[in-house]
Design a protein around this motif. Structure first.
Motif, PDB file in Angstrom:
ATOM      1  N   GLN A  18       5.010  27.438  53.486  1.00 33.02           N
ATOM      2  CA  GLN A  18       6.541  27.816  52.606  1.00 33.02           C
ATOM      3  C   GLN A  18       6.375  26.981  51.871  1.00 33.02           C
ATOM      4  OE1 GLN A  18       9.376  25.450  54.459  1.00 33.02           O
ATOM      5  NE2 GLN A  18      10.412  24.942  53.225  1.00 33.02           N
ATOM      6  N   VAL A  19       7.040  27.583  50.835  1.00 31.11           N
ATOM      7  CA  VAL A  19       6.668  27.125  49.017  1.00 31.11           C
ATOM      8  C   VAL A  19       8.009  26.255  48.307  1.00 31.11           C
ATOM      9  CG1 VAL A  19       5.976  27.972  47.115  1.00 31.11           C
ATOM     10  CG2 VAL A  19       5.184  28.961  48.279  1.00 31.11           C
ATOM     11  N   VAL A  20       7.382  24.699  47.437  1.00 28.98           N
ATOM     12  CA  VAL A  20       8.334  24.136  47.513  1.00 28.98           C
ATOM     13  C   VAL A  20       7.630  23.390  46.473  1.00 28.98           C
ATOM     14  CG1 VAL A  20       9.081  23.050  49.844  1.00 28.98           C
ATOM     15  CG2 VAL A  20       7.034  22.160  48.396  1.00 28.98           C
ATOM     16  N   GLU A  21       9.246  23.694  45.401  1.00 29.54           N
ATOM     17  CA  GLU A  21       8.434  22.631  43.888  1.00 29.54           C
ATOM     18  C   GLU A  21       9.292  21.107  44.192  1.00 29.54           C
ATOM     19  OE1 GLU A  21      10.419  24.607  40.116  1.00 29.54           O
ATOM     20  OE2 GLU A  21      11.937  22.821  40.539  1.00 29.54           O
ATOM     21  N   GLY A  22       8.029  20.931  43.080  1.00 29.82           N
ATOM     22  CA  GLY A  22       7.703  19.334  42.978  1.00 29.82           C
ATOM     23  C   GLY A  22       7.773  18.314  42.131  1.00 29.82           C
ATOM     24  N   GLY A  44       8.140  12.106  50.839  1.00 32.10           N
ATOM     25  CA  GLY A  44       7.554  12.031  50.126  1.00 32.10           C
ATOM     26  C   GLY A  44       6.118  13.045  50.445  1.00 32.10           C
ATOM     27  N   GLY A  45       6.089  13.978  49.730  1.00 32.40           N
ATOM     28  CA  GLY A  45       5.192  14.825  49.570  1.00 32.40           C
ATOM     29  C   GLY A  45       3.507  13.411  49.113  1.00 32.40           C
ATOM     30  N   PHE A  46       2.614  14.540  49.730  1.00 31.76           N
ATOM     31  CA  PHE A  46       1.288  14.119  49.285  1.00 31.76           C
ATOM     32  C   PHE A  46       0.155  15.131  49.247  1.00 31.76           C
ATOM     33  CE2 PHE A  46      -2.695  12.409  49.988  1.00 31.76           C
ATOM     34  CZ  PHE A  46      -2.326  11.425  48.679  1.00 31.76           C
ATOM     35  N   VAL A  47      -0.618  15.043  48.148  1.00 32.50           N
ATOM     36  CA  VAL A  47      -1.536  16.223  47.834  1.00 32.50           C
ATOM     37  C   VAL A  47      -2.990  15.419  48.099  1.00 32.50           C
ATOM     38  CG1 VAL A  47      -3.126  18.392  46.707  1.00 32.50           C
ATOM     39  CG2 VAL A  47      -0.388  17.948  46.406  1.00 32.50           C
ATOM     40  N   ASP A  48      -3.485  15.701  49.418  1.00 31.74           N
ATOM     41  CA  ASP A  48      -5.250  14.643  49.320  1.00 31.74           C
ATOM     42  C   ASP A  48      -6.296  15.738  48.379  1.00 31.74           C
ATOM     43  OD1 ASP A  48      -7.708  14.742  50.865  1.00 31.74           O
ATOM     44  OD2 ASP A  48      -6.226  13.711  51.820  1.00 31.74           O
ATOM     45  N   VAL A  49      -6.741  14.370  48.112  1.00 29.80           N
ATOM     46  CA  VAL A  49      -8.245  14.711  46.938  1.00 29.80           C
ATOM     47  C   VAL A  49      -9.117  16.349  47.270  1.00 29.80           C
ATOM     48  CG1 VAL A  49      -9.353  13.220  48.489  1.00 29.80           C
ATOM     49  CG2 VAL A  49      -9.951  13.560  45.635  1.00 29.80           C
ATOM     50  N   VAL A  50      -9.085  16.053  48.445  1.00 33.36           N
ATOM     51  CA  VAL A  50      -9.945  17.499  49.085  1.00 33.36           C
ATOM     52  C   VAL A  50      -9.088  18.377  48.758  1.00 33.36           C
ATOM     53  CG1 VAL A  50     -11.344  16.063  51.168  1.00 33.36           C
ATOM     54  CG2 VAL A  50      -9.192  17.269  51.417  1.00 33.36           C
ATOM     55  N   ALA A  66       5.444  21.935  39.754  1.00 28.51           N
ATOM     56  CA  ALA A  66       4.891  22.822  39.885  1.00 28.51           C
ATOM     57  C   ALA A  66       5.249  23.138  41.648  1.00 28.51           C
ATOM     58  CB  ALA A  66       3.585  22.751  40.154  1.00 28.51           C
ATOM     59  N   ASP A  67       4.738  24.207  42.146  1.00 31.53           N
ATOM     60  CA  ASP A  67       5.093  24.624  43.295  1.00 31.53           C
ATOM     61  C   ASP A  67       3.781  23.515  44.184  1.00 31.53           C
ATOM     62  OD1 ASP A  67       7.475  26.136  42.677  1.00 31.53           O
ATOM     63  OD2 ASP A  67       6.481  27.865  42.389  1.00 31.53           O
ATOM     64  N   PHE A  68       4.333  23.229  45.357  1.00 28.16           N
ATOM     65  CA  PHE A  68       3.071  22.952  46.419  1.00 28.16           C
ATOM     66  C   PHE A  68       3.512  23.969  47.254  1.00 28.16           C
ATOM     67  CE2 PHE A  68       3.921  19.877  43.583  1.00 28.16           C
ATOM     68  CZ  PHE A  68       2.393  19.927  42.521  1.00 28.16           C
ATOM     69  N   GLU A  69       2.027  23.975  48.632  1.00 23.35           N
ATOM     70  CA  GLU A  69       2.942  24.588  49.723  1.00 23.35           C
ATOM     71  C   GLU A  69       2.555  23.320  51.117  1.00 23.35           C
ATOM     72  OE1 GLU A  69       0.941  28.369  51.117  1.00 23.35           O
ATOM     73  OE2 GLU A  69       0.248  28.465  48.549  1.00 23.35           O
ATOM     74  N   LYS A  82      -0.764  21.314  49.649  1.00 21.75           N
ATOM     75  CA  LYS A  82      -1.365  21.875  48.793  1.00 21.75           C
ATOM     76  C   LYS A  82      -0.417  22.606  47.042  1.00 21.75           C
ATOM     77  CE  LYS A  82      -3.115  27.303  49.713  1.00 21.75           C
ATOM     78  NZ  LYS A  82      -2.563  27.119  48.847  1.00 21.75           N
ATOM     79  N   PRO A  83      -1.404  22.617  46.368  1.00 24.69           N
ATOM     80  CA  PRO A  83      -0.626  23.170  44.576  1.00 24.69           C
ATOM     81  C   PRO A  83      -1.020  24.663  45.459  1.00 24.69           C
ATOM     82  CG  PRO A  83      -2.734  21.871  44.831  1.00 24.69           C
ATOM     83  CD  PRO A  83      -2.390  21.628  46.221  1.00 24.69           C
ATOM     84  N   ALA A  84      -0.043  25.302  44.818  1.00 27.13           N
ATOM     85  CA  ALA A  84       0.606  27.018  45.511  1.00 27.13           C
ATOM     86  C   ALA A  84      -0.352  27.145  44.044  1.00 27.13           C
ATOM     87  CB  ALA A  84       1.565  27.319  45.210  1.00 27.13           C
ATOM     88  N   ASP A  85      -0.632  27.050  43.136  1.00 29.28           N
ATOM     89  CA  ASP A  85      -0.867  27.215  41.808  1.00 29.28           C
ATOM     90  C   ASP A  85      -2.541  26.882  41.599  1.00 29.28           C
ATOM     91  OD1 ASP A  85      -1.989  27.580  38.716  1.00 29.28           O
ATOM     92  OD2 ASP A  85      -0.118  26.736  38.082  1.00 29.28           O
TER      93      ASP A  85
END
Length: 137
Positions: A18-22, A44-50, A66-69, A82-85
């Protein structure tokens, strides 16, 4: 702090991919742990370094919108993204997914599962000061 009931309600509305703007709100240790993203929810949302590019200079900076999934959500009351871009995604993402999460393509669109209550071993491990229970690793 979000309650378990609120977390369960939020999680029920999530779908893998699911795409969310953040908005990136914090990059605490560039290159080390990941980025924190405000996605307009009480968690909150979090994008892991990996999932991010190897060079932290290529990560989205604080304030970036940006958009994230939706990548995952578990008992931590945090939505893993995860970054959508592709500019903000590790360059070998396709290979990474094949090795680490090969079911990802078929999971997209599926509900994020409820992790359920902790198992007895998980509770014992959390209560022990000397690590996980014997035989659980």
């Amino acid at each position: 702090m979000v309650t378990e009931v609120e977390w369960a309600r939020i999680r029920r509305g999530l779908r893998f991919g699911q795409v969310v703007e953040g908005t990136v709100v914090k990059v605490p240790r560039p290159g080390a742990i990941g980025i924190f993203v405000d996605i307009g929810l009480s968690v909150g949302g979090f994008v892991d370094v990996v999932l991010l590019p190897e060079r932290s200079d290529d990560w989205p900076a604080e304030g970036t919108v940006a958009d994230f999934e939706i990548w995952w959500a578990d008992s931590r009351h945090q939505i893993r993204l995860k970054p959508a871009d592709s500019r903000y995604l590790r360059t070998d993402f396709e290979d990474f997914v094949r090795c680490v999460r090969p079911r990802w393509p078929s999971e997209v669109g599926q509900p994020v599962p409820d992790p359920g209550p902790p198992t007895l071993d998980e509770m014992r491990s959390a209560l022990r000061s000397d690590g996980p229970p014997a035989g659980s690793v």
